[in-house]
Each structure stands twice: as structure tokens, then as C-alpha cells.
Design an enzyme around this catalytic site. Sequence first.
Site, PDB file in Angstrom:
ATOM      1  N   THR A   1      12.608   9.342   0.163  1.00 41.95           N
ATOM      2  CA  THR A   1      11.594   8.296   0.265  1.00 41.95           C
ATOM      3  C   THR A   1      12.271   6.995  -0.125  1.00 41.95           C
ATOM      4  OG1 THR A   1       9.851   9.853  -0.347  1.00 41.95           O
ATOM      5  CG2 THR A   1       9.333   7.507  -0.503  1.00 41.95           C
TER       6      THR A   1
ATOM      7  N   LYS B   1       5.373   7.707   4.869  1.00 43.10           N
ATOM      8  CA  LYS B   1       5.520   8.359   3.569  1.00 43.10           C
ATOM      9  C   LYS B   1       4.978   7.486   2.449  1.00 43.10           C
ATOM     10  CE  LYS B   1       6.599  11.096   0.246  1.00 43.10           C
ATOM     11  NZ  LYS B   1       7.939  11.572  -0.091  1.00 43.10           N
TER      12      LYS B   1
ATOM     13  N   LYS C   1       9.385   4.828  -8.622  1.00 47.96           N
ATOM     14  CA  LYS C   1      10.200   4.140  -7.605  1.00 47.96           C
ATOM     15  C   LYS C   1       9.429   3.977  -6.313  1.00 47.96           C
ATOM     16  CE  LYS C   1      12.585   6.635  -5.080  1.00 47.96           C
ATOM     17  NZ  LYS C   1      12.467   7.351  -3.772  1.00 47.96           N
TER      18      LYS C   1
END
Length: 331
Positions: free
Chosen positions: A133, A207, A275
Site C-alpha cells: 500500500t 486500496k 502510514k
Amino acid sequence: MPLLLRRPLSPSVVSSFFRRRSMSSKSIPTGPINPSNTRIGWIGTGVMGRSMCGHLIKAGYSVTVFNRTISKAQTLLDMGANLADSPNSLASQSDVVFSIVGYPSDVNRVLLDPNSGALSGLSPGGVLVDMTTSEPSLAEEISKAASSVNCFSIDAPVSGGDLGAKNGKLSIFAGGDEATVKRLDPLFSLMGKVNFMGTSGKGQFAKLANQITIASTMLGLVEGIVYAHKAGLDVRKFLEAISTGAAGSKSIDLYGDRILKRDFDPGFYVNHFVKDLGICLNECQRMGLALPGLALAQQLYLSLKAHGEGDLGTQALILALERLNNVSVVT
């Protein structure tokens, strides 16, 4: 791990890639993918990558792996994988290179470093598949760099956690050339279901939208648990009752029981989720979007990190709510 600032590919870097191609006439076949004609490279053998790569080995593919911590690749080596000492070396032995690492800076290093990166070792016709990701803009950058040396690049982040990886039931969000995605289906199908989302970067956008949805769902789950506990309900019975109703969700299925057992082992690390949500917030700022639920979830996950809980799984969000309310949900 701090994120490293990326710079546009310099002319010298692109020139280096082309020089490497001119030194070799080898070109990767473009026919149907199967174990007899396709060599696989796999970069990143952590919680998710280890299981995902294992499915390819079990299917009979020749696999070469690279991981900074070799011990994390030992299970795959025991299954018959070969070990490379760099992404460049791995790619030189591979037709399709998968990567699933921690941060965008890691992706940039393992794929685009002009000396040790995978692209610098990949033969014409080779394919990079980044399943980390990461940032949509980085996916676009990788695609342009790959195209410039007659290779292909697909961004294909996944959702489904450690259980989805182990069971080959991941949802895969693919961005890039649609024909290439279809050609890779024999590999993707071993890991889960591939969903073509559009051009390069669109897999990452999908995503990130997925992560926004998960963040709010997980927050709702742990708030419901804390409320049920405070109200004197049997929390386990409560979760069983709502799991088949409108409040049912994958989060309950995957994490409800783990939370009640105080099992915070990572299917997906808090550090990596922080993150991801940070990338989401940066994209929202760029788009001019206000998503307050996302911002709140990110702050709560940051509080876990501040308490030294970044290496726990995302279900550890319950700890932040327990601290806020001075309760402990013990069943």
C-alpha cells in the site's frame, strides 16, 4: 522508519537502465503464464508476503526471494525458494517480480534504485507487481520508469489481512495495463481475487479508499464493544448477535474474537496503518476533501504508536478507547 523524499528519475538513471538493456539481448516471453515458463521473484517476506509467496511455490513456480532480514524468508527457503542478495540480482533471475514491503521509501529503493533496484536487473518484457500500500504518484512513477525500458508495472495492493493471505482469499486492487493484469491472473488467482481498477495508480487509490472504510469500521466496532461492556452486556454474545445483522462486517469476523481474547498479534501492523491513513490524508488535502472520520481514526491510531504499540495489529485500537474511558474489556 522515516519516509525518504523521492526525486524524479534523473537522465543518468534512465540512461543506466538503457545501458543494462543494451548489454543483454534476452527478452522475456509474453505467452501464457505457467510454472514451466515463468520465473517469479518475490521481495518482502513479512506477515503478508510470506503466505502470498508460499501459494506460488506450492503451485510449482520457481521462486527467488529477497528480504532484508533473511530469517523471515526461512519458511519459503525451506519450501524450495532460492535466495537473492539484492533486488537487482533477484530480478535478473525473474520474469515477474512481486514486492510487498513497508513504506513508499522502501518501494522506491527496492524497485527504482539504479544500482540495486529490481528494475535495473529486469529483462525487457518483465513485469513489476507492487503489492505494497503506497502512494498513487509513486505507482505512476514506477510505471513510467518500467515503460521507458520496455518493461511493465502493475500496482496491486491487497486487502484481507493475514488470514486472507494464508487462505488465498485476498482482494487485489490492480492498476495499470489491463491486458497485463489479465495475463497475470494465473498468479493473482493463487492469492485471491483480482479487481482491475484502471490505469497506473488506480489500484493504490482503491486500496486507500478501502483503508478509509476499514478505519471507520474498526472504530465503530471497538466503540460498540466498549459501550456494550459498560452497559453490562456479555460482549461475546453481543458480537454474535450483531454479526448476522446490519452491523455485521469483515472486521467483526476477523477481529471480534481476537479483541475479546486480547490477541493483538498483527495481521496488519498499526505502524503500517498509520502510514496508510497518512497517505490518505495527504491525498484528501490534494483533492480538497474533508473526511473527519478518517482524521479521527488516524489520531487514535497515532496514540497507539505514541504508547509504543505500533507493532501490534490494527485491532489494538480497543486499547485507545479503553484508555479514553478508563475501562478494560475483559471477558
